[in-house]
Design an enzyme around this catalytic site. Sequence first.
Site, PDB file in Angstrom:
ATOM      1  N   ASP A  93      79.735  98.015   2.962  1.00 47.64           N
ATOM      2  CA  ASP A  93      78.906  97.377   2.549  1.00 47.64           C
ATOM      3  C   ASP A  93      78.414  95.663   2.299  1.00 47.64           C
ATOM      4  O   ASP A  93      78.941  95.260   3.533  1.00 47.64           O
ATOM      5  CB  ASP A  93      80.067  97.659   0.955  1.00 47.64           C
ATOM      6  CG  ASP A  93      78.983  97.164  -0.034  1.00 47.64           C
ATOM      7  OD1 ASP A  93      78.053  97.182  -0.629  1.00 47.64           O
ATOM      8  OD2 ASP A  93      79.933  95.338  -0.597  1.00 47.64           O
TER       9      ASP A  93
ATOM     10  N   GLU B 171      75.117  99.667   5.128  1.00 50.69           N
ATOM     11  CA  GLU B 171      73.697  99.408   4.731  1.00 50.69           C
ATOM     12  C   GLU B 171      73.591  97.934   4.975  1.00 50.69           C
ATOM     13  O   GLU B 171      73.998  97.196   4.738  1.00 50.69           O
ATOM     14  CB  GLU B 171      74.542  99.509   3.107  1.00 50.69           C
ATOM     15  CG  GLU B 171      73.665  98.744   1.961  1.00 50.69           C
ATOM     16  CD  GLU B 171      74.467  97.832   0.967  1.00 50.69           C
ATOM     17  OE1 GLU B 171      73.518  97.366  -0.711  1.00 50.69           O
ATOM     18  OE2 GLU B 171      74.775  97.442   0.460  1.00 50.69           O
TER      19      GLU B 171
END
Length: 635
Positions: free
Chosen positions: A308, A361
Amino acid sequence: MTITDFDIGLFRAGKHYHLYEKLGAHITEKEGISGTTFAVWAPNARYVSLIGNFNAWNRKSHPMQVRWDESGIWELFVPGIGKGEYYKYYIESQSGHIAEKGDPYAFHWETPPHTASVVWDTAFRWTDGKYIRKRNSAAALNGPLSIYEVHAGSWRRVPEEGNRFMTYREMAEELPAYCAYMGFTHVEFMPLAEHPFYGSWGYQITGYFAPSSRFGTPQDFMYLVNQLHKAGIGVILDWVPSHFPADNYGPALFDGTHLYEYEDPRKGFHPDWKSLIFNYGRSEVRAFLISNALYWLDKYHVDGLRVDAVASMLYLDYSRKEGEWIPNEFGGRENLEAISFLREFNDAVHTHHPHALTIAEESTAWPGVTHPTSEGGLGFDLKWMMGWMHDTLTYFQKEPVHRSFHQGQLTFSIQYAFSEKFILPLSHDEVVYGKGSLIRKMPGDEWQQFASLRLLFAYMFGHPGGKMIFMGGEFAQGREWGHDYSLDWHENHHPLHQGIQLLLKDLNELYRGQPALYAQSFAPGGFEWIDFRDSQNSVISWIRKSGRNEEDLLFVAHFTPVVRRNYRIGVPYKGFYTEIFNSDAGKYGGSNLFHEAMLETAPIFMHGRSHSLSLTLPPLGVIVLKHQHDMDPGY
């Protein structure tokens, strides 16, 4: 779980990648006596003791001993303590700061809002050997990759029992079968590591080594992974090494100093999330994080980690104004320590688990995210194609009458589609905070909305790259996602919603069955435009290739709600073509305008090709054509 001098050397160098075997609480036997050994890293503490139910949380009854080797590790063996015991560490710092801390390496935690760590083990009888033996990252990258993103707390609830969460074991009875039915290859769980605030969706973690107890025990989650594997479904976990919350029982100010986080708030405080940033330059912190990544792969048989907020790690000035950040040693904005950490993380994962996928990401144009570390890249296997997602959804939200002026927004992604290995994400972030659900983003009346969503999914599956769809999108949930409620599964009783679900099921089947859609998904040779310039009619056409001519597929996508007859496209081979997919089929809720008969080319020059086809294009639809090479031995 004796800690050796060799362990200490690796730990201090940041190269101990299995720290969870040494630090934390481990049920063991010492001199014939059963109990638990505790070990915690608190180098700046002057006093550490173990507190819990077993001693009425008395800070003086169970003092720990610091090791002689200056590692800063404190240890204690407690007889008679076993699985299920609650505990924390009481820590007094050299400066007088005191705190009761949960164990950063705990395998299990109390269910929030309670905050104690729990003595536990990771024993489990796995029966997923068949899946484990055949998995490898090369197969995942060279095969179909269709990911179903799931939030465990809201995929399904149990309304008969106060809208409670489903447990991991209850999910295991439904999720694997559903994913197999729909044809997804993987489930990606939003973060499941223990987190205090449910509304953070798991992105604010305090218990990095424990699946959230909201849904059951560690073994319950292992059972869910086991059942998914037995159904042929891979498991990807969201992993969050970018930041952690400042809750006073967590890693923040762990021994009264900034042990896990950067000390200077210009590096150590995240302004967007009001959280703390790991000190990637500290060897012991790097070892903690990489050990955690490998832990999920080692002990939970997970197949991949989606990392993330990578962009927030790479840039020192991320979400900061002038004067709110510190340049690196060369005066630049790159976080050199984080870059080094990410490379080490990827190398460690791929060394210890060659089958595993790492997914970034990363929302910027940082070069080489999916390039090997040996070539100066970050070493990820895949990267979310955020530009594709933003441009595509922006285009689809325009009224069809205006789309002709924005066709470049739709086609631009191909210019950089092979600069990295991409996944096309339609993630949870796009259906929250007032953005509306996918179906509500589509303009027009109800028929046009559903036709546009079918068009979006079919276009997505024809575009190079892996695919990812957030739960609820697969049946066109009308309400935007809310983490406190189950998906609106009742909507799937309506024909138009059923049509979207069937379309996605068939697209996954097409994806798996047609090598042209995956064999060269990350290579320029897997894609060729027929025509991307017909903005007047809002039509684009292209070829997907596997490297074998007989497997080529032709896609024609039409983005307005009218029928276009006698629409001619140039084709690579003369002869006969069959329509093998049509998003406008009646079974999906479309107008059922399709080519029943085989189509024969004519020697009419078009799009730089000697032969062409005359087609009828359905409104807001995609058709897929395949050449019948067996009927044309002379092609």
